[in-house]
Scaffold this motif. Structure first.
Motif, PDB file in Angstrom:
ATOM      1  N   LEU A   1       0.818  -1.544  -0.042  1.00 60.27           N
ATOM      2  CA  LEU A   1      -0.122  -0.010   0.198  1.00 60.27           C
ATOM      3  C   LEU A   1       0.825   1.477   0.040  1.00 60.27           C
ATOM      4  CD1 LEU A   1      -2.354  -0.943   2.964  1.00 60.27           C
ATOM      5  CD2 LEU A   1      -3.222  -0.894   0.214  1.00 60.27           C
ATOM      6  N   GLN A   2       0.283   2.606  -0.518  1.00 53.36           N
ATOM      7  CA  GLN A   2       0.868   4.144  -0.624  1.00 53.36           C
ATOM      8  C   GLN A   2       0.978   4.791  -0.063  1.00 53.36           C
ATOM      9  OE1 GLN A   2       3.781   3.581  -2.899  1.00 53.36           O
ATOM     10  NE2 GLN A   2       3.489   1.813  -3.219  1.00 53.36           N
TER      11      GLN A   2
ATOM     12  N   PRO B   1      -3.375  -5.660  14.648  1.00 51.19           N
ATOM     13  CA  PRO B   1      -1.654  -5.633  14.521  1.00 51.19           C
ATOM     14  C   PRO B   1      -1.139  -4.407  12.510  1.00 51.19           C
ATOM     15  CG  PRO B   1      -2.960  -7.670  14.434  1.00 51.19           C
ATOM     16  CD  PRO B   1      -3.566  -6.497  14.360  1.00 51.19           C
ATOM     17  N   LEU B   2      -0.485  -3.925  13.364  1.00 49.86           N
ATOM     18  CA  LEU B   2      -0.043  -3.169  11.657  1.00 49.86           C
ATOM     19  C   LEU B   2       0.625  -4.138  10.564  1.00 49.86           C
ATOM     20  CD1 LEU B   2       1.272   0.070  11.387  1.00 49.86           C
ATOM     21  CD2 LEU B   2       3.423  -1.150  12.212  1.00 49.86           C
ATOM     22  N   GLU B   3       1.044  -5.074   9.882  1.00 48.54           N
ATOM     23  CA  GLU B   3       1.005  -6.270   9.592  1.00 48.54           C
ATOM     24  C   GLU B   3       0.243  -6.374   9.043  1.00 48.54           C
ATOM     25  OE1 GLU B   3       1.700  -7.534  13.165  1.00 48.54           O
ATOM     26  OE2 GLU B   3       3.283  -6.346  13.088  1.00 48.54           O
ATOM     27  N   GLN B   4      -1.160  -6.594   9.962  1.00 53.45           N
ATOM     28  CA  GLN B   4      -2.479  -6.394   8.683  1.00 53.45           C
ATOM     29  C   GLN B   4      -3.152  -4.759   8.160  1.00 53.45           C
ATOM     30  OE1 GLN B   4      -5.359  -8.256  12.048  1.00 53.45           O
ATOM     31  NE2 GLN B   4      -7.479  -7.439  10.195  1.00 53.45           N
ATOM     32  N   ILE B   5      -2.755  -4.246   8.444  1.00 52.18           N
ATOM     33  CA  ILE B   5      -2.813  -3.670   7.306  1.00 52.18           C
ATOM     34  C   ILE B   5      -2.067  -3.323   6.462  1.00 52.18           C
ATOM     35  CG2 ILE B   5      -2.879  -0.314   7.973  1.00 52.18           C
ATOM     36  CD1 ILE B   5      -4.543  -1.516   9.885  1.00 52.18           C
ATOM     37  N   MET B   6      -0.900  -3.785   6.874  1.00 51.61           N
ATOM     38  CA  MET B   6       0.036  -3.737   5.517  1.00 51.61           C
ATOM     39  C   MET B   6      -0.364  -4.649   4.453  1.00 51.61           C
ATOM     40  SD  MET B   6       1.368  -1.139   6.598  1.00 51.61           S
ATOM     41  CE  MET B   6       2.569  -0.764   4.803  1.00 51.61           C
TER      42      MET B   6
ATOM     43  N   GLU C   1     -14.923   5.656   6.344  1.00 52.52           N
ATOM     44  CA  GLU C   1     -15.169   4.698   7.730  1.00 52.52           C
ATOM     45  C   GLU C   1     -14.752   5.962   8.534  1.00 52.52           C
ATOM     46  OE1 GLU C   1     -16.340   0.808   9.662  1.00 52.52           O
ATOM     47  OE2 GLU C   1     -16.352   0.701   8.186  1.00 52.52           O
ATOM     48  N   LEU C   2     -13.532   5.586   9.045  1.00 51.60           N
ATOM     49  CA  LEU C   2     -12.468   6.587  10.504  1.00 51.60           C
ATOM     50  C   LEU C   2     -13.137   7.452   9.906  1.00 51.60           C
ATOM     51  CD1 LEU C   2      -9.821   4.564  10.717  1.00 51.60           C
ATOM     52  CD2 LEU C   2     -11.917   3.749  12.111  1.00 51.60           C
ATOM     53  N   ASN C   3     -13.054   8.127   8.992  1.00 48.41           N
ATOM     54  CA  ASN C   3     -13.312   9.682   8.758  1.00 48.41           C
ATOM     55  C   ASN C   3     -14.448   9.555   8.876  1.00 48.41           C
ATOM     56  OD1 ASN C   3     -10.463  10.736   8.495  1.00 48.41           O
ATOM     57  ND2 ASN C   3     -10.663   9.594   6.298  1.00 48.41           N
ATOM     58  N   SER C   4     -15.494   9.288   8.587  1.00 48.38           N
ATOM     59  CA  SER C   4     -16.894  10.226   8.994  1.00 48.38           C
ATOM     60  C   SER C   4     -17.368   9.898  10.616  1.00 48.38           C
ATOM     61  CB  SER C   4     -17.688   8.575   8.062  1.00 48.38           C
ATOM     62  OG  SER C   4     -17.616   7.409   8.208  1.00 48.38           O
ATOM     63  N   LYS C   5     -16.803   9.406  10.589  1.00 45.22           N
ATOM     64  CA  LYS C   5     -17.228   8.985  12.410  1.00 45.22           C
ATOM     65  C   LYS C   5     -16.242   9.725  13.230  1.00 45.22           C
ATOM     66  CE  LYS C   5     -17.238   3.903  13.199  1.00 45.22           C
ATOM     67  NZ  LYS C   5     -15.983   2.862  13.274  1.00 45.22           N
TER      68      LYS C   5
ATOM     69  N   HIS D   1      -8.558  -1.389  -1.514  1.00 49.42           N
ATOM     70  CA  HIS D   1     -10.352  -1.245  -1.158  1.00 49.42           C
ATOM     71  C   HIS D   1     -11.211  -1.395   0.465  1.00 49.42           C
ATOM     72  CE1 HIS D   1     -10.335  -5.753  -2.647  1.00 49.42           C
ATOM     73  NE2 HIS D   1     -11.310  -5.516  -1.390  1.00 49.42           N
ATOM     74  N   ILE D   2     -10.497  -2.149   0.564  1.00 48.17           N
ATOM     75  CA  ILE D   2     -10.853  -2.374   2.452  1.00 48.17           C
ATOM     76  C   ILE D   2     -10.149  -1.610   2.970  1.00 48.17           C
ATOM     77  CG2 ILE D   2     -10.641  -3.979   3.940  1.00 48.17           C
ATOM     78  CD1 ILE D   2     -10.699  -6.286   1.990  1.00 48.17           C
ATOM     79  N   LEU D   3      -8.725  -0.743   2.316  1.00 47.56           N
ATOM     80  CA  LEU D   3      -8.352  -0.042   3.349  1.00 47.56           C
ATOM     81  C   LEU D   3      -8.881   1.131   3.130  1.00 47.56           C
ATOM     82  CD1 LEU D   3      -5.798   0.049   5.995  1.00 47.56           C
ATOM     83  CD2 LEU D   3      -4.161   1.202   3.912  1.00 47.56           C
ATOM     84  N   LEU D   4      -9.212   1.861   2.098  1.00 47.84           N
ATOM     85  CA  LEU D   4      -9.744   2.468   1.448  1.00 47.84           C
ATOM     86  C   LEU D   4     -11.119   2.909   2.040  1.00 47.84           C
ATOM     87  CD1 LEU D   4      -8.368   3.679  -1.725  1.00 47.84           C
ATOM     88  CD2 LEU D   4      -7.453   4.702  -0.211  1.00 47.84           C
TER      89      LEU D   4
END
Length: 50
Positions: A4-5, A21-26, A39-43, A31-34
């Motif tokens: 991911l960039q 965990p950070l590894e899971q994010i990476m 979702e976080l931004n709207s919260k 598309h899921i990350l975005l």
């Protein structure tokens, strides 16, 4: 699939707020990350409104 960039700071914030965990994010598909980011931004936006 290329990594991911996103910045390390963004990845850390996401890991913390999603409680994963950070590894899971990476390794998450972009598309899921975005979607999670949106979702976080709207919260956060709804918190500011109140």
């Amino acid at each position: 699939m290329k990594p991911l960039q996103i910045s390390a700071e963004t990845a850390q914030k996401l890991a913390k707020s999603l409680n994963v965990p950070l590894e899971q994010i990476m390794h998450m598909p972009q598309h899921i990350l975005l979607a999670k980011l949106a979702e976080l931004n709207s919260k956060e936006d709804s918190k500011k409104d109140h």
